[in-house]
Write an enzyme that holds these catalytic residues in place. Sequence first.
Site, mmCIF file in Angstrom:
data_model
loop_
_atom_site.group_PDB
_atom_site.id
_atom_site.type_symbol
_atom_site.label_atom_id
_atom_site.label_comp_id
_atom_site.label_asym_id
_atom_site.label_seq_id
_atom_site.Cartn_x
_atom_site.Cartn_y
_atom_site.Cartn_z
ATOM 1 N N LYS A 123 1.032 -1.445 -0.031
ATOM 2 C CA LYS A 123 0.169 0.258 0.178
ATOM 3 C C LYS A 123 1.323 1.398 -0.147
ATOM 4 C CE LYS A 123 -4.633 -1.809 2.137
ATOM 5 N NZ LYS A 123 -4.130 -2.391 1.773
ATOM 6 N N GLU A 207 -3.667 7.015 6.597
ATOM 7 C CA GLU A 207 -4.234 7.698 6.018
ATOM 8 C C GLU A 207 -5.714 8.380 6.631
ATOM 9 O OE1 GLU A 207 -4.549 5.657 1.246
ATOM 10 O OE2 GLU A 207 -5.844 4.839 3.063
ATOM 11 N N HIS A 242 -14.544 -3.923 7.393
ATOM 12 C CA HIS A 242 -13.887 -3.631 5.903
ATOM 13 C C HIS A 242 -13.512 -4.540 5.361
ATOM 14 C CE1 HIS A 242 -12.451 -0.176 8.331
ATOM 15 N NE2 HIS A 242 -12.088 -0.317 9.126
ATOM 16 N N ARG A 299 -5.453 -9.678 -9.026
ATOM 17 C CA ARG A 299 -5.740 -11.096 -9.437
ATOM 18 C C ARG A 299 -7.261 -10.658 -9.251
ATOM 19 N NH1 ARG A 299 -9.167 -10.463 -4.699
ATOM 20 N NH2 ARG A 299 -8.181 -9.352 -2.497
#
Length: 661
Positions: A123, A207, A242, A299
């Site tokens: 990330k 973030e 999440h 993927r």
Amino acid sequence: MTSITSNPITKVLIANRGEIAVRVIRTARELGYRTVAVYSEADADAPHVQMADQGVCIGAPAVGDSYLRSDKILEAAQRTGADAIHPGYGFLSENADFARACEAAGLTFIGPGADAIELMGSKRLSKIAMIEAGVPCIPGYEGADQSDNTLIAEAKRIGFPLMVKASAGGGGRGMRLVHHERELAEQIRTARSEAQSAFGSDELILERAVIEPRHIEIQVFADNHGNCIYLGERDCSVQRRHQKVVEEAPSPFVNETLRTAMGAAAVNAALACKYRGAGTVEFLVDKDRNFYFLEMNTRLQVEHPVTELVTGQDLVAWQLQVACGETLPLSQDDIRLQGHAVEVRLYAEDPRNQFMPQTGRVLRWDWPERKDFRVDHGIAEGQVISPHYDPMLAKLIAYGKNRQEALRKLASAVTDTTLLGLNNNRLFLENILRHPEFIAGNATTAFIEQMFADDDSMSVTQPSALTLATAGLIYFQRGVAQSPSGYNWRRSSPKSYVYDLEFEGEHYRVSLKDDNDHFSISVGEETFQLELVRWNHTHCTIVYQQVREKVCFAFDGDSLALDCGTGHFLFTDLTHAPAVAALAAGSGQIKATMDGSIVAIFVEPGQTVFAGDTVAVLEAMKMEHQLKATLDGVVESVSCSVGQQVKSRQLLVTIASGDGE
């Protein structure tokens, strides 16, 4: 487009298990490829093994001894003569070293190049690359300095609330929403621990939290000839911790202008890393339709079926074509989105118990055969669901000419789907699909927390009196069916029976009076008049208040699995069992909530603890579960050690009450 075949494939090894292995095998066989399944000792009789042309056992049940062993997978390919490997999703699908090892072994890896996997698997690095490529990103910290002091200082700069995320992670693991500075240090610690355990890396990014966003993702596809297109979007906003619960295409929130802009950004993201094959670029979209890059999954996604249904394309077939060196089957101008598709994920988890993953034997598995209803699954009746793998069992998908029709078809089909033997989220899914705010298209990532938190599927933890009455009737009728005279047995006068039923430690007394298929059944202060009109070994038809209903059930010895439409319940008949004193709540005995591995112990004998303190951490089904003290007292004994494999309900810690009792 012109087809250029430069890398012929004849036999595909699927380096995965469960429903995605079955899904890949189905298309591969339709296209004439031979298929090879790999499996752990726990999966020897699994559907994907039975379906493949060949199978190779690659180790013990634990993923570290089997599905994550690239050396054993490559050896299986060599042993069977496979010339390509499809990684599915999860496990090694986004492992750059595995992709390189396949290439070094002369095998075609059906996925992107290792460099793209490596970049997008971080990330931190992928966000840097996306900023350079002009893809909108959320403000935050993605620096190389990973010290706690730096992360805490950067968090203060960004401001709260903020997200702490595992750089190498996905699926909500190693991810924490932090509202206050006082929570930060502990959340960084737990995120690091979970990230290291799940992904082998404790690197984090920070973030700014986008509050109540939509989670919108774009399906991209690229070939080796410079072509890259997007196939519309999927709305994955309905999430729990999440993790996606419902996915649909197209999004009810996205208009054509936003779709075009997000599609162009997703293609730019793929081109920036010289992508090949199927990929998904995920974005967060705020209420003003500003969108921000979240991550790229290198993927096939779990939710790819909804894209297949609205585009009319088989994405696994596209993967195989691209892997063979062919160009993409369609250009961007050829892509048309028609109708609407919705998918839900059926999990072995208990919504009534904070969605605790479940283990056990599948006693009944059935779904309605209907037009426009698709089930992707990898389970079978009699199969044991172990603690070693992700608890997702199946995907239920429906298609309609518009969103309302697709939702109606899926809700009805979910209602008529039967999974018995272990607690699951079927009712939870059904109730979401029928919720007015979701039907209206208003669901954001805050939907479950803000609009659905009090739903009966999560709040009603005990069986209703009617469910208990139905269970008593089924136990009685099984006894009738097993009697020498069978179903023709009748009494000239009513006779009474009493059943002692147990569910999750609670005992219930059910009194039944039989009058030739008309029953008066009492549970506590309530009495029900039920009529039995049909019976067989898998279901019965009961009339209650002049309404007929079919009830599905399954027996496992003296245990009865039952779902009357109010959730899955597993009863045990203790009518003839010796009396056993049940442990009271708050007894001080801390037991394993399910099969798993002890990853941390925070107490020792003689230590004082308080109710709510975490005494140990159990890892199972890729998640960490905190085990907490149920009373104030002193630790009397610790019966486990870090790294130990434990069974469900195994005694781990004993706490003596501090009040002298």
